[in-house]
Design a protein around this motif. Structure first.
Motif, PDB file in Angstrom:
ATOM      1  N   LYS A   6     -17.549  78.571  82.148  1.00  0.00           N
ATOM      2  CA  LYS A   6     -16.105  78.596  81.907  1.00  0.00           C
ATOM      3  C   LYS A   6     -15.840  78.993  80.469  1.00  0.00           C
ATOM      4  CE  LYS A   6     -14.367  75.761  85.439  1.00  0.00           C
ATOM      5  NZ  LYS A   6     -13.147  76.044  86.065  1.00  0.00           N
ATOM      6  N   ASP A   7     -14.741  79.742  80.287  1.00  0.00           N
ATOM      7  CA  ASP A   7     -14.343  80.128  78.943  1.00  0.00           C
ATOM      8  C   ASP A   7     -13.810  78.910  78.200  1.00  0.00           C
ATOM      9  OD1 ASP A   7     -15.003  82.752  79.432  1.00  0.00           O
ATOM     10  OD2 ASP A   7     -12.972  83.330  79.973  1.00  0.00           O
ATOM     11  N   SER A   8     -14.068  78.880  76.917  1.00  0.00           N
ATOM     12  CA  SER A   8     -13.526  77.794  76.104  1.00  0.00           C
ATOM     13  C   SER A   8     -12.021  77.996  75.937  1.00  0.00           C
ATOM     14  CB  SER A   8     -14.198  77.781  74.734  1.00  0.00           C
ATOM     15  OG  SER A   8     -13.760  78.886  73.971  1.00  0.00           O
ATOM     16  N   GLN A  10     -10.446  78.103  73.253  1.00  0.00           N
ATOM     17  CA  GLN A  10     -10.248  79.071  72.168  1.00  0.00           C
ATOM     18  C   GLN A  10     -10.346  80.506  72.679  1.00  0.00           C
ATOM     19  OE1 GLN A  10      -9.223  78.302  69.219  1.00  0.00           O
ATOM     20  NE2 GLN A  10      -9.231  80.380  68.465  1.00  0.00           N
ATOM     21  N   GLN A  11     -11.283  80.775  73.575  1.00  0.00           N
ATOM     22  CA  GLN A  11     -11.421  82.123  74.136  1.00  0.00           C
ATOM     23  C   GLN A  11     -10.198  82.506  74.965  1.00  0.00           C
ATOM     24  OE1 GLN A  11     -15.172  81.263  76.057  1.00  0.00           O
ATOM     25  NE2 GLN A  11     -16.203  82.822  74.803  1.00  0.00           N
TER      26      GLN A  11
END
Length: 176
Positions: A6-8, A10-11
């Motif tokens: 999963k993307d953070s 922040q990303q």
């Protein structure tokens, strides 16, 4: 079962900011008027900072009606473009670094919608101060969309103008 990581948060925020920047930078008139957009989740607020050149009637003084109409229309178009990109941004199909350079990975940033008609209701004079606007997409299909926009200054409950626009949606795969 292997799932992609999963993307953070922040990303995801970087993708959202890059997509918004890519939408707004593509229209020179947005820079000319000094319009900027503030993002809170999936909601956009447009800001038109006051400058003396925006005054149409120096006796009142009041914002020029054309500036008000342009502010509303730009807000509608960027808001509609933002709404149409939302799923791609959230899924990660749009790469933030690629958007910043104008080249999205796997897909290009879609063209902005084209205006069919745009109607403005001037409710009161726009005063010589910053103005804000929000667009609400009331209908969005593959070919056509309808957007309602509201502009205010000091108090959101006291708008100085409303706009209603109808737009032709670009076909998927059309590059901007």
């Amino acid at each position: 079962m292997n799932r992609p990581p999963k993307d953070s948060l922040q990303q995801i925020k970087q993708r959202r900011d890059a997509a918004l920047e890519a939408l707004a930078v593509g229209v020179p008139y947005i820079q000319f008027l000094g319009i900027s957009f503030e993002r809170r989740g999936d909601e956009l607020t447009a800001l038109l900072p006051f400058r003396d050149m925006l005054i149409g009637n120096p006796v009142l003084p009041a914002l020029h009606g054309g500036v008000t109409a342009a502010f509303l229309e730009v807000t509608a178009i960027v808001g509609l473009g933002w709404a149409s990109l939302w799923d791609e941004i959230e899924s990660g199909a749009v790469d933030a670094a690629a958007l910043a350079t104008g080249k999205a990975a796997g897909a290009t940033l879609p063209r902005l919608p084209r205006t069919i008609d745009f109607t403005v209701d001037y409710l009161r004079s726009g005063l010589p101060r910053d103005a804000y606007a929000r667009a609400e997409v009331t209908r969005s299909g593959r070919r056509y969309a309808s957007v309602l926009v509201e502009a205010w200054q000091d108090n959101r409950a006291r708008p100085f103008a409303h706009g209603l626009g109808h737009f032709v949606m670009p076909q998927r795969g059309e590059a901007g």
